[in-house]
Every structure is written in C-alpha cells, then in structure tokens.
Design a protein around this motif. Structure first.
Motif, PDB file in Angstrom:
ATOM      1  N   UNK B 118      42.996  21.653  21.148  1.00  0.00           N
ATOM      2  CA  UNK B 118      44.122  22.580  20.998  1.00  0.00           C
ATOM      3  C   UNK B 118      43.760  23.787  20.145  1.00  0.00           C
ATOM      4  N   UNK B 119      42.923  23.579  19.142  1.00  0.00           N
ATOM      5  CA  UNK B 119      42.530  24.694  18.280  1.00  0.00           C
ATOM      6  C   UNK B 119      41.743  25.734  19.063  1.00  0.00           C
ATOM      7  N   UNK B 120      41.192  25.327  20.193  1.00  0.00           N
ATOM      8  CA  UNK B 120      40.431  26.259  21.033  1.00  0.00           C
ATOM      9  C   UNK B 120      41.219  26.643  22.285  1.00  0.00           C
ATOM     10  N   UNK B 121      42.484  26.262  22.330  1.00  0.00           N
ATOM     11  CA  UNK B 121      43.334  26.670  23.451  1.00  0.00           C
ATOM     12  C   UNK B 121      43.262  25.765  24.663  1.00  0.00           C
ATOM     13  N   UNK B 122      42.542  24.649  24.561  1.00  0.00           N
ATOM     14  CA  UNK B 122      42.463  23.724  25.701  1.00  0.00           C
ATOM     15  C   UNK B 122      43.537  22.644  25.523  1.00  0.00           C
ATOM     16  N   UNK B 123      44.744  22.975  25.899  1.00  0.00           N
ATOM     17  CA  UNK B 123      45.871  22.091  25.583  1.00  0.00           C
ATOM     18  C   UNK B 123      45.924  20.846  26.473  1.00  0.00           C
ATOM     19  N   UNK B 124      45.298  20.919  27.632  1.00  0.00           N
ATOM     20  CA  UNK B 124      45.391  19.783  28.563  1.00  0.00           C
ATOM     21  C   UNK B 124      44.794  18.510  27.953  1.00  0.00           C
ATOM     22  N   UNK B 127      47.201  17.065  25.424  1.00  0.00           N
ATOM     23  CA  UNK B 127      48.358  16.387  26.025  1.00  0.00           C
ATOM     24  C   UNK B 127      47.942  15.019  26.570  1.00  0.00           C
ATOM     25  N   UNK B 128      46.791  14.966  27.191  1.00  0.00           N
ATOM     26  CA  UNK B 128      46.300  13.684  27.710  1.00  0.00           C
ATOM     27  C   UNK B 128      46.079  12.692  26.582  1.00  0.00           C
TER      28      UNK B 128
END
Lengths: 303, 367
Positions: B118-124, B127-128
């Motif tokens: 998430x800190x790098x913008x990869x939210x998927x 969430x998983x």
C-alpha cells in the motif's frame, strides 16, 4: 435562430451524456477494482451519489481568486475539448466545432486544465498541493512527448490536422488507424496511461506521500466541480482515441463499447501496479512510448 | 543555486504512517535533508499501570503494546513471571504457545504485505492479504475467544485447550495461505515496478545495524543471522526444524525478501507443531491471583516477534504486584534512531515504504 437552439440543445445533451458515461465508468472502475481485490465494492452508481453529496456541502475555506478558479479551469478544459471532439460519425445533433487544426488546438487545450489547477493549488500555500502540482507537470512533460509524436505522425501520414478527416480516412478505407499506424497507436495508448493518472502514474495525489496532493485544500463544491470535470474529460479523451484510432462510432452503443474497452487498459494496469516515483514515471514515458512515437513518425515520413 | 527547503509534517494522522506518530521532514525538491520523528500521541503509561496490578491482571494491557502482533508480548511476560516463580509449563502448552506465536507472526506479516504494498500504491495485495488474515483471526477467535487481542498465553500455560477439530482447521488454513502466497509473489515480488521502488532504497549499513541494536527482518536483511528462536530457543523451538532466512543488501527489497521467506517458515513450523503436539495438561494452575505473591528477584525473557526481538523485564519485591516491569520493543530503535538516519538523502516518495519496511509500531515505543 432555430438552428442555434438546436445546436445549444445538442451541446447540453452531449455534456449530460459525457458526464453520465464518464462518471459511470469511474463507478465501474471502483466496482471492478473491488472485485479483483476480493471485495464487494460500492454500487456502480456510487459516484453519482458522491457528486450530489459534494455539491450539497457548504464550502467555507477559500484561498483567493486563483484557488477558486482552479477547478473552473479544469471544467472549461473538459467542456471545450468535448465540443471540439466529434462524438459520432456524421451526426449533426451532437456539436462538432471541428476545423482544420483542431488536433493542434486539442494538444494545447488539454494541458490548460492542469496548468490552471497548478495556479489554484499554488495559491493555497499547502506544500502538499505545490509538490503534487510539480509532480503533475513533470509527468505531463513525460507523456506529452509520445502523445505529440503519435499525433504528428498521423498528421504527416494523412496530411491533415483535422479529426474529422482522420475519421473519414478510416471510413473510406474500412481500416482503423490503430492497424494502419500501429506505432502511433501504441505511443498514444501508452501516453494515455499518464493522462488518466491511475497507478503506476498516480503520483500527483499519492495518499501515502502527499495526502491528496493538489486537492489537499479543496472540499465540497470544489471537489464536485473537479469530479464532474474529470468525468467529462474521461469521456472526451476516450472518444478522441476512438475517433482517431478506432474509426469513430456510428451510434452511442458502439461508442460506449469502444470507449469502455479502451478504458479497461489504464484501469486494469492500475489495479495490478505499484506507483512510480516522479523521475521513474517521466523516464518511462521517454522510453518505449517515445520510441514507438519516433517509429510512427519514421513510418509516416518514409512509407 | 540551492533550492529552498520545505518542511512537511507526515503524521500523526497520515495514510503513509504506520500508526500514531509523526515524521517531520525538511525537503529540498523531492530529497529529504532532515528527518525528525515525533512520538507521544499514544502514551498510556503501560509499564506504570502494570505496577498497579497483580501479576495476572496485566494481560489486558500487554496485548495492546502492539496491535498487529500482541502474542509475543504476552508470551515474554508470562515466561518472565514463570522464571521468577520457577513454575513449570506443561509440554502441550508449550506447543500450543508456539502455534499461537507463529499464527500471530503470519497474521502480522499479512498486515505488513498490506502496508508495504500500500505504501507503494499497490492496493490489491493489501486488500488480499488483509482479507486472508481474517482466516487466521477466525482461528484465534475459536481458540481464544478474541480475534485481535487474545490474552491467551499466561503464566502456567495457556488459558484453554484447543477445541475439537481445531488442528484440521489450522492445517486447512495453512494449505490455503501457502497457495495464496504464490499470488502475492506474482503481483508484488515479480513486479518490475515494485523492484524499482525497493531495490537500493533505505539501505541500512551492516555495522550501524549492530551498533544501534537493530533486530528482526531489518537486521536479517543486512545478511546477519539473528533470531531468538535459534540463538536462545524458548518454548519448544529447539525441537522444530526451520531455517532463519537472511538476505544481503540492507534495503527495502532485502527486508521484504526476508519476510516473504519467513511466512513460509512459519507455516512449516505450524504444521510441525500440529504433527508433534502431545496430549496432557495445558495449564499448570496458579493460586488465587489476588493472593499470588512471587518470590523476590527479577527475570528477563525475550521473544522473536515480527518486528524483531522483544523482551520483558519483571522485578518482584516478594509481593502480589510487580515492583517494576520494563518492555524492550524493536520499534523504538527502528522508528526513531534508525528511521531518522535512513530518511536523509532519500526521496520524499519513499518515506512510507521505508517506514513500513522497518516494522514500526508506535504504541510499542510509548510504553
């Protein structure tokens, strides 16, 4: 007089269509993203609700005239772009202010909004806004290169600066420009990833880095205008791509199918990508996308 | 021409911060020239409060030292108290404790996946992993009655035995998670942008890491093999077969690689525990807690948490309450001393990624 009313009515309808389709796409984006992420997600019409909610909010923070004008500049950019871009092939109802040179005009007008937003964000005095704007303009310097190269290649190849002329070329030949000018299409699509500012190019308002960047000092009605303008601009940009690379559309259903197919590219790439840093983003656009742009120009000049 | 420096306040409420603390950074352009951490937003005087309670009552506080992984704190306190009194712990309880600690480690790493990606913008990925973490919380709920705060490991053993059919559920969850790790690998570790954002960023100097007392994945990410489970085995870790992963480099990527492999080792440990767990008692009952006085003396127990080595010092004057309790958490070194040094010279965009890679836990700092 009757003709003026007819065109005015057409302009209003096209704005409503662009807003509705654009905001629905953004809602579908949220839904599809949620499903990929194992979430249920909000309903597809959630963005309509959000827009109404934002409009109904009272705004009590002002930072001066330029801050007030920032969202307005974005809206003006979106609406003017929409009016210049043909929505349907040969349709008289939707306004079409097409003229020789409209592609060059679009190149300029499409950066007008972000520049206006930069002035507005600068006046807020919030460092997050200022840094966000700097990032946005830097990234724009990245994706504008392949985007301009792609358009210049088309202008050279088909000896026109008119969108309608390019659409006519496709209708007459029965072949979309994405196939006859593949390098220009590749360069333009890669540049489109930057225009949409989804991951990995969401550096402008990166929450973990800049809170929400240029929008830090905006709330309520400012956000309403920006969200609405964003919806219209989304539709306008996608329609432009469909017009110049996918033969345009004869009716709204075909337009929606084509534009949504295009919209899936930045959306799905965004769902599965982390964010670049600013310099990495610019470097990316000056890499393969610009290379394809150069090939497109060479193809147009030599063949 | 020198750029004008801007001061930015990252926190105490900020999407890029791992909890309630602040990093005040001075930036020139996008480059950080000075970083100052500020804590104090969560101070609840845990250690002082423990002195006011009897030896058992503190468990409601201990689990709140670090929300993502409360169990190592409970375990180190329980073991320190047991050492002080000389109380034996049944073998079955030791195995159950290890299982709980490893499940907590996996659950905490799942949160780390979310934070780091998430800190790098990869939210998927986040969430998983947060969704998959729920399967472990389901197990905790069934075993302990609580999903996040367990208060399960206590002096003399564990609070209750495993329910019927629990082992099968644990194994099933481990099988599921092991498959899911492949998905995380594909989306996160095999992603070229993730590599670009993490390699060569936030490099910890090996000599400084030792000098400053860096522990856990940040230390093992410098190639130094240090893990309390191996170096000073507790419970039944000496009877289990597992390896301690290390990685050279000292950057975010190295720390991520260490954690990536440690989750698989934890799954391996949990399976061995289920396979080897003996029958018998799970609890060596303590006397009435209100009258339970411990002999005069002091004890220190250390445990390997996801953030690194954590330790609990307890001192008794022979009474029913601790005379002093002191907690050594990894986050103090990582989030203050180390972070302030690491951020200088780095890009503004990397603050959150570096912070997440260190495993900071602000409540653990303010104890």
């Amino acid at each position: 007089m009757k003709e003026i009313l007819y065109y005015t009515w057409g302009a209003i309808v096209s704005f409503v269509v662009a807003f509705s389709v654009g905001i629905t796409y953004m809602g579908l984006n949220r839904k599809i993203t949620a499903r990929v992420q194992n979430r249920y997600g909000p309903p597809w019409y959630q963005n309509f609700i959000d827009v109404i909610k934002l409009y109904s909010k009272k705004t009590s923070i002002h930072h001066g005239v330029m801050h007030h004008m920032g969202p307005a500049f974005i809206m003006v950019t979106a609406v003017v772009s929409l009016l210049v871009i043909p929505i349907l092939n040969g349709n008289k109802f939707f306004p079409n202010l097409n003229f020789q040179g409209d592609l060059i005009f679009l190149l300029y007008i499409m950066v007008f909004g972000p520049l206006g937003m930069a002035l507005g964000a600068g006046q807020t005095g919030n460092p997050n806004s200022a840094i966000g704007v700097t990032r946005g303009l830097s990234q724009m310097a990245g994706f504008e290169i392949p985007w301009v190269m792609a358009l210049v290649a088309l202008m050279i190849q088909y000896k026109t600066t008119s969108i309608v002329d390019l659409m006519n070329v496709q209708v007459e030949s029965g072949r979309w420009l994405m196939f006859s000018s593949p390098f220009a299409f590749l360069a333009a699509v890669m540049a489109m990833l930057g225009m949409f500012r989804y991951a990995p190019f969401d550096i402008v308002g990166a929450p973990q880095e800049l809170a929400s960047g240029p929008m830090s000092e905006n709330g309520g009605k400012y956000l309403f205008v920006m969200m609405s303008a964003g919806s219209v601009f989304t539709f306008a940009k996608l329609t432009l791509y469909v017009d110049i690379f996918m033969g345009g559309a004869d009716n709204l259903i075909i337009l929606v199918v084509k534009t949504f197919t295009l919209y899936l590219i930045p959306m799905l790439y965004g769902i599965t990508s982390p964010r670049y840093r600013t310099e990495q983003s610019v470097r990316w656009f000056w890499g393969w996308p610009s290379f394809f742009g150069l090939l497109a120009i060479l193809q147009a000049a030599l063949f | 021409m020198r750029e004008k420096a801007t001061t930015l306040y990252i926190g105490p409420q900020h999407p890029g911060i791992t909890g309630n603390m602040m990093v005040r950074v001075k930036v020139e352009g996008d480059t950080i020239v000075k970083a100052t951490t500020e804590v104090g937003y969560l101070h609840r005087a845990f250690e002082k409060l423990i002195e006011q309670r009897n030896w058992l009552q503190s468990f409601t506080l201990l689990c709140r030292f670090c929300v993502p992984e409360p169990d190592p704190v409970e375990e180190s306190y329980a073991r320190a108290v047991e050492e002080l009194e000389g109380r034996e712990v049944p073998e079955r309880a030791k195995y159950i404790r290890v299982m709980v600690l490893e499940l907590a480690r996996i659950a905490s790493y799942m949160l780390w996946y979310g934070g780091q990606a998430g800190s790098l913008g990869l939210y998927t990925v986040g969430q998983w992993s947060v969704g998959d973490r729920n399967y472990i919380l389901d197990l905790f709920e069934e075993l302990t009655g609580g999903r996040v705060y367990h208060m399960y490991i206590w002096p003399g053993g564990v609070r209750r035995d495993m329910p019927e059919g629990f082992e099968e559920k644990v194994l099933k969850t481990m099988d599921y998670l092991e498959k899911r790790l492949d998905d995380y690998d594909d989306l996160m570790f095999e992603n070229s942008i993730f590599k670009k954002r993490t390699k060569g960023i936030g490099i910890i100097d090996k000599a400084k890491a030792i000098e400053w007392g860096v522990v856990g994945p940040p230390l093992r990410g410098c190639g130094i093999k240090h893990d309390v489970r191996i170096d000073d085995p507790y419970e039944v870790y000496d009877k289990l077969d597992f390896v301690v992963p290390t990685h050279e480099g000292g950057d975010i990527w190295s720390r991520a690689q260490v954690r990536r492999q440690e989750i698989r080792q934890s799954i391996r440990i949990v399976r061995q525990v289920i396979d080897k767990i003996p029958g018998g008692d799970f609890y060596n009952k303590i006397p009435n807690p209100q009258k339970w006085a411990l002999p005069k003396g002091d004890a220190y127990a250390r445990t390997e948490a996801v953030r690194g080595e954590v330790g609990m010092y307890v001192s008794s004057d022979g009474g029913t309450h601790p005379r002093r309790a002191h907690f050594r958490g990894a986050a103090y070194v990582h989030a203050i001393t180390l972070l302030e040094d690491l951020l200088v010279g780095e890009n503004l965009a990397d603050i959150s990624a570096i912070m997440n890679s260190l495993g900071t836990c602000p409540p653990e700092i303010e104890r």
